[in-house]
Motif scaffolding. Sequence first.
Motif, PDB file in Angstrom:
ATOM      1  N   ILE A 126       0.924  -1.269  -0.036  1.00 20.41           N
ATOM      2  CA  ILE A 126       0.023   0.163  -0.015  1.00 20.41           C
ATOM      3  C   ILE A 126       0.903   1.326  -0.032  1.00 20.41           C
ATOM      4  O   ILE A 126       0.657   2.305  -0.710  1.00 20.41           O
ATOM      5  N   MET A 127       1.965   1.318   0.622  1.00 20.34           N
ATOM      6  CA  MET A 127       2.729   2.233   0.750  1.00 20.34           C
ATOM      7  C   MET A 127       3.663   2.642  -0.487  1.00 20.34           C
ATOM      8  O   MET A 127       3.659   3.839  -0.927  1.00 20.34           O
ATOM      9  N   ASN A 128       3.884   1.515  -1.000  1.00 22.39           N
ATOM     10  CA  ASN A 128       4.421   1.431  -2.392  1.00 22.39           C
ATOM     11  C   ASN A 128       3.575   2.227  -3.335  1.00 22.39           C
ATOM     12  O   ASN A 128       3.919   3.058  -4.194  1.00 22.39           O
ATOM     13  N   ASN A 129       2.375   1.889  -3.480  1.00 23.54           N
ATOM     14  CA  ASN A 129       1.314   2.316  -4.406  1.00 23.54           C
ATOM     15  C   ASN A 129       1.127   3.907  -4.107  1.00 23.54           C
ATOM     16  O   ASN A 129       1.117   4.643  -5.131  1.00 23.54           O
ATOM     17  N   ILE A 130       1.046   3.984  -2.895  1.00 23.35           N
ATOM     18  CA  ILE A 130       0.873   5.750  -2.467  1.00 23.35           C
ATOM     19  C   ILE A 130       1.876   6.526  -3.007  1.00 23.35           C
ATOM     20  O   ILE A 130       1.770   7.698  -3.469  1.00 23.35           O
ATOM     21  N   VAL A 131       2.932   6.027  -2.750  1.00 26.19           N
ATOM     22  CA  VAL A 131       4.397   6.974  -3.123  1.00 26.19           C
ATOM     23  C   VAL A 131       4.478   6.991  -4.691  1.00 26.19           C
ATOM     24  O   VAL A 131       4.876   7.841  -5.097  1.00 26.19           O
ATOM     25  N   SER A 132       4.353   5.653  -5.184  1.00 29.56           N
ATOM     26  CA  SER A 132       4.336   5.816  -6.647  1.00 29.56           C
ATOM     27  C   SER A 132       3.287   6.814  -7.268  1.00 29.56           C
ATOM     28  O   SER A 132       3.828   7.499  -8.387  1.00 29.56           O
ATOM     29  N   SER A 133       2.006   6.645  -6.624  1.00 25.94           N
ATOM     30  CA  SER A 133       1.214   7.932  -7.082  1.00 25.94           C
ATOM     31  C   SER A 133       1.312   9.194  -6.845  1.00 25.94           C
ATOM     32  O   SER A 133       1.189  10.230  -7.853  1.00 25.94           O
ATOM     33  N   GLN A 134       2.172   9.637  -5.793  1.00 27.32           N
ATOM     34  CA  GLN A 134       2.363  11.013  -5.405  1.00 27.32           C
ATOM     35  C   GLN A 134       3.828  11.275  -5.972  1.00 27.32           C
ATOM     36  O   GLN A 134       4.076  12.441  -5.898  1.00 27.32           O
ATOM     37  N   SER A 135       4.597  10.234  -6.701  1.00 29.10           N
ATOM     38  CA  SER A 135       5.676  10.757  -7.195  1.00 29.10           C
ATOM     39  C   SER A 135       5.797  10.424  -8.663  1.00 29.10           C
ATOM     40  O   SER A 135       6.760  10.052  -9.365  1.00 29.10           O
ATOM     41  N   ALA A 136       4.666  10.240  -9.289  1.00 24.72           N
ATOM     42  CA  ALA A 136       4.507   9.921 -10.691  1.00 24.72           C
ATOM     43  C   ALA A 136       5.205  10.913 -11.612  1.00 24.72           C
ATOM     44  O   ALA A 136       5.707  10.288 -12.734  1.00 24.72           O
ATOM     45  N   ASP A 137       5.208  12.033 -11.307  1.00 25.41           N
ATOM     46  CA  ASP A 137       5.907  13.003 -12.380  1.00 25.41           C
ATOM     47  C   ASP A 137       7.619  12.825 -12.191  1.00 25.41           C
ATOM     48  O   ASP A 137       8.295  12.837 -13.125  1.00 25.41           O
ATOM     49  N   ILE A 138       7.938  12.102 -11.058  1.00 24.92           N
ATOM     50  CA  ILE A 138       9.310  12.021 -10.986  1.00 24.92           C
ATOM     51  C   ILE A 138       9.723  10.717 -11.594  1.00 24.92           C
ATOM     52  O   ILE A 138      10.700  10.406 -12.361  1.00 24.92           O
ATOM     53  N   MET A 139       8.671   9.707 -11.758  1.00 30.31           N
ATOM     54  CA  MET A 139       8.979   8.364 -12.066  1.00 30.31           C
ATOM     55  C   MET A 139       8.671   8.175 -13.606  1.00 30.31           C
ATOM     56  O   MET A 139       8.819   7.019 -13.986  1.00 30.31           O
TER      57      MET A 139
END
Length: 462
Positions: free
Chosen positions: A68-81
């Motif tokens: 869950i934490m990985n998904n949240i971080v991925s969604s909030q850092s989508a512009d970086i990744m």
Amino acid sequence: MFWTYFFILIAVFVLATFYGRSRSLQVVNGQLSALHSRPGYHGGFLAIVTVVPALIALIVWVIVAPNIMNNIVSSQSADIMSGLSKPAVEAFLRDARALAFGGIVGFVDAGKEHAAEIYKSLNTTSNILMGVIMALLVAGGFFYGVRTIQPQMRARHFVERSVMALLILCSAVAIFTTIGIVLSLIFESLRFFQQVPILDFVFGTHWSPQSAFIGAGAEATGTNSEVFGAIPLLVGTMLITFIAILVAAPVGLLSAIYLSDYAAQPVRAVAKPMLEILAGIPTVVYGFFAALAVAPFIRGWGESFGLTVSSESALAAGVVMGIMIIPFVSSLSDDVINAVPQSLRDGSAGLGATKSETIRRVVLPAALPGIVSALILAISRAIGETMIVVMAAGLAANMTINPLEAVTTVTVQIVTLLVGDQEFDSAKTLAAFALGLLLFCITLALNVFALRVVKKYREQYD
């Protein structure tokens, strides 16, 4: 935080056990005969209903929370990744987690620092939320259990069924783990056999996976299946195992006979633990001993007779591996020899047989199934050894039965193929799974053979 919550649950379990015992005596005013179940069962009942729901929630949280934490971080850092490949995204998240929780990070940038802050915030929130949920579950289970404790409550049935459920769960975990291991080996091996024919692998006589690819770098156009022959590895494995058994079987069996039938009790009390200390020595220590003492000795001894001896030889690895597995043979054989009924020894002595004749003609035949099982276990242990072979026998895949030359084994090559950053879809990496499946089949055949021997020679004694 998991271990903090876990030890808190253990403390709660102990406290609930003692309170449940005292509570059961309180409801009957100390008259133990009025209880359907003993106070200990009531304590177990209260501890189970108090702790188990919270423990299940804790385990689920440990499994689910990281995703869950990985998904949240991925969604909030989508512009970086954005634009990163899947391996690059995984590496970014791994570095961010390491940066957040004190791990080792190769390099740090603003994006990783931002993701690390998100991880810290999510982790703090998750820990607090999990603590609240566990507290509610513990409190609810405790009050439910206290209200349920009554004189006629069948606490013993509940506790015994709970223990039975735990035993079934543990058995299921062991069974499904075995099934998972076998299926993973089979599926990955099938991927390997799509690139390399199975007959080339099983009957091939040349092993050199480093030269597997035709061409160079990105120009590679295919896979050379002729360099994936497993016969040299099997020959090396069997040669070293054979030497090890030649050392361990007579020494272990004879020491077991001495300790069980000849040694005085004071001698046995000292010798048996000393012998079993060999089983607790790390294999890397045996490897150092083989490389620094045994191998140079064998080389010097061979050269004194005019023989050509490799600095890394199958003989050095086999001798040291045999010393390592002596406790497996000795301890298990000693146990099965002692399990032979004394009445058989007395009957043989009554017919005029000497002690040695009794051992040879009565005791050893009666203990044969257990001795065979001990030898099969020792062989399996020798086949699976890696460190001694790496340090004393080398990595050369030579198809030879000369014990004075360098050889390698299946397990050593599995480790070699999987060390470092490897492309998981390449035949070189998938070959490790094919070798694992081959090794599994060999050990399975040994176990089947041992079972047939045990079944054939097992006898029942009154």
